[in-house]
Motif scaffolding. Structure first.
Motif, PDB file in Angstrom:
ATOM      1  N   GLU B  26       0.812  -1.222   0.000  1.00  0.00           N
ATOM      2  CA  GLU B  26       0.000   0.000   0.000  1.00  0.00           C
ATOM      3  C   GLU B  26       0.845   1.270   0.000  1.00  0.00           C
ATOM      4  O   GLU B  26       0.399   2.305  -0.482  1.00  0.00           O
ATOM      5  CB  GLU B  26      -0.964  -0.017   1.191  1.00  0.00           C
ATOM      6  N   LEU B  27       2.046   1.200   0.542  1.00  0.00           N
ATOM      7  CA  LEU B  27       2.900   2.390   0.587  1.00  0.00           C
ATOM      8  C   LEU B  27       3.732   2.533  -0.692  1.00  0.00           C
ATOM      9  O   LEU B  27       4.551   3.425  -0.790  1.00  0.00           O
ATOM     10  CB  LEU B  27       3.847   2.319   1.799  1.00  0.00           C
ATOM     11  N   ASN B  28       3.535   1.651  -1.654  1.00  0.00           N
ATOM     12  CA  ASN B  28       4.344   1.646  -2.873  1.00  0.00           C
ATOM     13  C   ASN B  28       3.441   1.771  -4.107  1.00  0.00           C
ATOM     14  O   ASN B  28       2.962   0.774  -4.623  1.00  0.00           O
ATOM     15  CB  ASN B  28       5.137   0.327  -2.931  1.00  0.00           C
ATOM     16  N   PRO B  29       3.187   3.012  -4.534  1.00  0.00           N
ATOM     17  CA  PRO B  29       2.316   3.172  -5.705  1.00  0.00           C
ATOM     18  C   PRO B  29       3.011   2.611  -6.953  1.00  0.00           C
ATOM     19  O   PRO B  29       4.171   2.919  -7.203  1.00  0.00           O
ATOM     20  CB  PRO B  29       2.128   4.689  -5.808  1.00  0.00           C
ATOM     21  N   VAL B  30       2.312   1.765  -7.695  1.00  0.00           N
ATOM     22  CA  VAL B  30       2.932   1.116  -8.862  1.00  0.00           C
ATOM     23  C   VAL B  30       1.997   1.194 -10.068  1.00  0.00           C
ATOM     24  O   VAL B  30       0.794   1.415  -9.928  1.00  0.00           O
ATOM     25  CB  VAL B  30       3.237  -0.371  -8.586  1.00  0.00           C
ATOM     26  N   GLU B  31       2.573   1.014 -11.230  1.00  0.00           N
ATOM     27  CA  GLU B  31       1.790   0.936 -12.473  1.00  0.00           C
ATOM     28  C   GLU B  31       1.387  -0.507 -12.749  1.00  0.00           C
ATOM     29  O   GLU B  31       0.300  -0.786 -13.229  1.00  0.00           O
ATOM     30  CB  GLU B  31       2.626   1.443 -13.658  1.00  0.00           C
ATOM     31  N   THR B  32       2.305  -1.440 -12.475  1.00  0.00           N
ATOM     32  CA  THR B  32       2.007  -2.864 -12.681  1.00  0.00           C
ATOM     33  C   THR B  32       2.438  -3.618 -11.432  1.00  0.00           C
ATOM     34  O   THR B  32       3.353  -3.184 -10.718  1.00  0.00           O
ATOM     35  CB  THR B  32       2.786  -3.458 -13.875  1.00  0.00           C
ATOM     36  N   GLU B  33       1.806  -4.751 -11.170  1.00  0.00           N
ATOM     37  CA  GLU B  33       2.095  -5.498  -9.946  1.00  0.00           C
ATOM     38  C   GLU B  33       3.533  -6.006  -9.909  1.00  0.00           C
ATOM     39  O   GLU B  33       4.099  -6.253  -8.845  1.00  0.00           O
ATOM     40  CB  GLU B  33       1.100  -6.649  -9.758  1.00  0.00           C
ATOM     41  N   GLN B  34       4.151  -6.122 -11.103  1.00  0.00           N
ATOM     42  CA  GLN B  34       5.546  -6.595 -11.176  1.00  0.00           C
ATOM     43  C   GLN B  34       6.522  -5.602 -10.526  1.00  0.00           C
ATOM     44  O   GLN B  34       7.681  -5.942 -10.293  1.00  0.00           O
ATOM     45  CB  GLN B  34       5.944  -6.863 -12.626  1.00  0.00           C
ATOM     46  N   GLN B  35       6.052  -4.365 -10.280  1.00  0.00           N
ATOM     47  CA  GLN B  35       6.926  -3.356  -9.666  1.00  0.00           C
ATOM     48  C   GLN B  35       6.931  -3.435  -8.143  1.00  0.00           C
ATOM     49  O   GLN B  35       7.669  -2.695  -7.485  1.00  0.00           O
ATOM     50  CB  GLN B  35       6.506  -1.953 -10.125  1.00  0.00           C
ATOM     51  N   HIS B  36       6.120  -4.307  -7.580  1.00  0.00           N
ATOM     52  CA  HIS B  36       6.112  -4.436  -6.119  1.00  0.00           C
ATOM     53  C   HIS B  36       7.362  -5.166  -5.626  1.00  0.00           C
ATOM     54  O   HIS B  36       7.998  -5.910  -6.368  1.00  0.00           O
ATOM     55  CB  HIS B  36       4.844  -5.173  -5.659  1.00  0.00           C
ATOM     56  N   ILE B  37       7.682  -4.931  -4.368  1.00  0.00           N
ATOM     57  CA  ILE B  37       8.898  -5.504  -3.774  1.00  0.00           C
ATOM     58  C   ILE B  37       8.757  -7.028  -3.626  1.00  0.00           C
ATOM     59  O   ILE B  37       7.765  -7.516  -3.082  1.00  0.00           O
ATOM     60  CB  ILE B  37       9.198  -4.815  -2.415  1.00  0.00           C
ATOM     61  N   PRO B  38       9.739  -7.786  -4.134  1.00  0.00           N
ATOM     62  CA  PRO B  38       9.703  -9.240  -3.962  1.00  0.00           C
ATOM     63  C   PRO B  38       9.980  -9.598  -2.499  1.00  0.00           C
ATOM     64  O   PRO B  38      10.964  -9.146  -1.913  1.00  0.00           O
ATOM     65  CB  PRO B  38      10.823  -9.747  -4.878  1.00  0.00           C
ATOM     66  N   THR B  39       9.091 -10.398  -1.936  1.00  0.00           N
ATOM     67  CA  THR B  39       9.114 -10.630  -0.486  1.00  0.00           C
ATOM     68  C   THR B  39       8.929 -12.110  -0.172  1.00  0.00           C
ATOM     69  O   THR B  39       8.156 -12.797  -0.832  1.00  0.00           O
ATOM     70  CB  THR B  39       7.950  -9.840   0.165  1.00  0.00           C
ATOM     71  N   LEU B  40       9.666 -12.566   0.804  1.00  0.00           N
ATOM     72  CA  LEU B  40       9.427 -13.916   1.345  1.00  0.00           C
ATOM     73  C   LEU B  40       9.092 -13.740   2.817  1.00  0.00           C
ATOM     74  O   LEU B  40       9.925 -13.272   3.603  1.00  0.00           O
ATOM     75  CB  LEU B  40      10.664 -14.797   1.169  1.00  0.00           C
ATOM     76  N   LEU B  41       7.845 -14.074   3.168  1.00  0.00           N
ATOM     77  CA  LEU B  41       7.367 -13.858   4.535  1.00  0.00           C
ATOM     78  C   LEU B  41       7.343 -15.171   5.300  1.00  0.00           C
ATOM     79  O   LEU B  41       6.551 -16.064   5.000  1.00  0.00           O
ATOM     80  CB  LEU B  41       5.966 -13.233   4.492  1.00  0.00           C
TER      81      LEU B  41
END
Lengths: 233, 233
Positions: B26-41
């Protein structure tokens, strides 16, 4: 005995995967947090678009998904859930590459639908509809269902789905709600929300359609929790 | 070049970790979902209670946390964030065992607080307060702060925190709000929400206190996103 660990193949989209992880907690009433299901969420969105791969021959997401499956297995996952309907098109290839058994979202949805005869309104991406993920199983089980028209997919469902993916959740929710209302108007008695973005959108606008719906993401979470409860016995 | 991957040590509690994963999106405005931070939770809640370990000499959570750190490193994490304030008590031991650098939640919070002179109202668990995680850094930087009394911790903060952990989010939110109001009444000009459950509770009840607060979970997410943006340059 192997320690149970649920692996979640996410990133498709990442918000839907987080929504799934939240449902795993909210659907599981506990006394202490230690009773919640142990989960490893691979939420890596750098995966080629599944919908474009299916509907327009775009690059295959399979190699990236296989990488996620490998990470989850190496980390000790004992079951793996895929938090994306469209990605289930590649279920057999993923299952073949995974020592840990994969849980199928359509099996989970059928378990929630139960046996009552209904006219199912199937809400899904064009790619998921073309892959006939749900329809082939519904046909095999002689379940009645209807889907959105091409025009409704173009004007309501697909723009709504991408709006949610891009964080315009309320706007997306209203478009997705309109797509669902068309199915109810044509006689659907129950909606199957077969794209993980739909529930996110409908929940944001507090849509009355949720009461008549099976959220496939939620159905999959129920199946995961059933596995977890069996392990603890 | 190494592919960036954010590892998140979660499970403490699992809902707070999911909340953190959601904030990363939510704190990372993006144009495409591929721009989101890759995360392993790593969201494995079978970890002994941190608060009890610190305040009453309960079993140490360190071995379970070290296992999570090992999983995240083996999976290729290039940075690791810990989605729990109290767990930062063991930060040095975890950092020593982790090839991937750990991001510290107090550094992230100080970056969000900025330089403006304020009286900080520090909301934290008894265990976190006793570990002096924030206070020692505030003292070193000559920042003024106040904390809840023992009575307020017993009657408002700790029951509120556990209510959120156990899914009674609205009830917990009201107790945590009352604990925050006591600090504002005694002169605090800014609240630091130094327990990852607080924002979850206050958001559920749409508390006006959020406007005067730095959510440490959110501050940590900002620091993670800054790392991700630097990698993409």
């Amino acid at each position: 005995m192997t320690t149970p660990l649920l692996g979640v193949l996410g990133g498709m989209g990442p918000l839907a995967a987080v929504d799934f992880a939240r449902k795993l907690l909210e659907l599981n009433p506990v006394e202490t947090e230690q009773q919640h299901i142990p989960t490893l969420l691979w939420n890596v969105p750098q995966i080629p678009d599944r919908q474009l791969a299916l509907s327009r021959g775009g690059p295959s997401p399979l190699p990236a998904m296989l990488q996620g499956i490998a990470v989850l297995n190496a980390a000790g996952a004992t079951r793996i859930a895929i938090a994306c309907n469209t990605a289930h098109h590649w279920f057999d290839e993923l299952a073949a590459a995974s020592p840990a058994p994969l849980l199928h979202i359509v099996d989970a949805t059928l378990a929630q639908l139960g046996e009552k005869p209904e006219i199912i309104g199937l809400l899904a991406t064009r790619g998921a509809l073309q892959s006939r993920l749900y329809q082939d199983r519904f046909d095999a089980l002689q379940r009645r269902y209807i889907v959105n028209t091409e025009d409704e997919l173009d004007k309501l469902f697909m723009p709504g789905c991408y709006a949610v993916k891009h964080g315009k959740i309320e706007e997306g929710g209203r478009l997705l709600e309109a797509a669902g209302q068309r199915l109810l108007a044509r006689g659907a008695t129950r909606l199957v929300l077969a794209c993980t973005e739909i529930a996110t959108g409908l929940e944001r606008i507090n849509s009355p359609l949720l009461a008549a719906s099976v959220d496939t993401n939620e159905a999959l979470a129920h199946t995961c929790l059933q596995y977890w409860r069996e392990q603890k016995k």
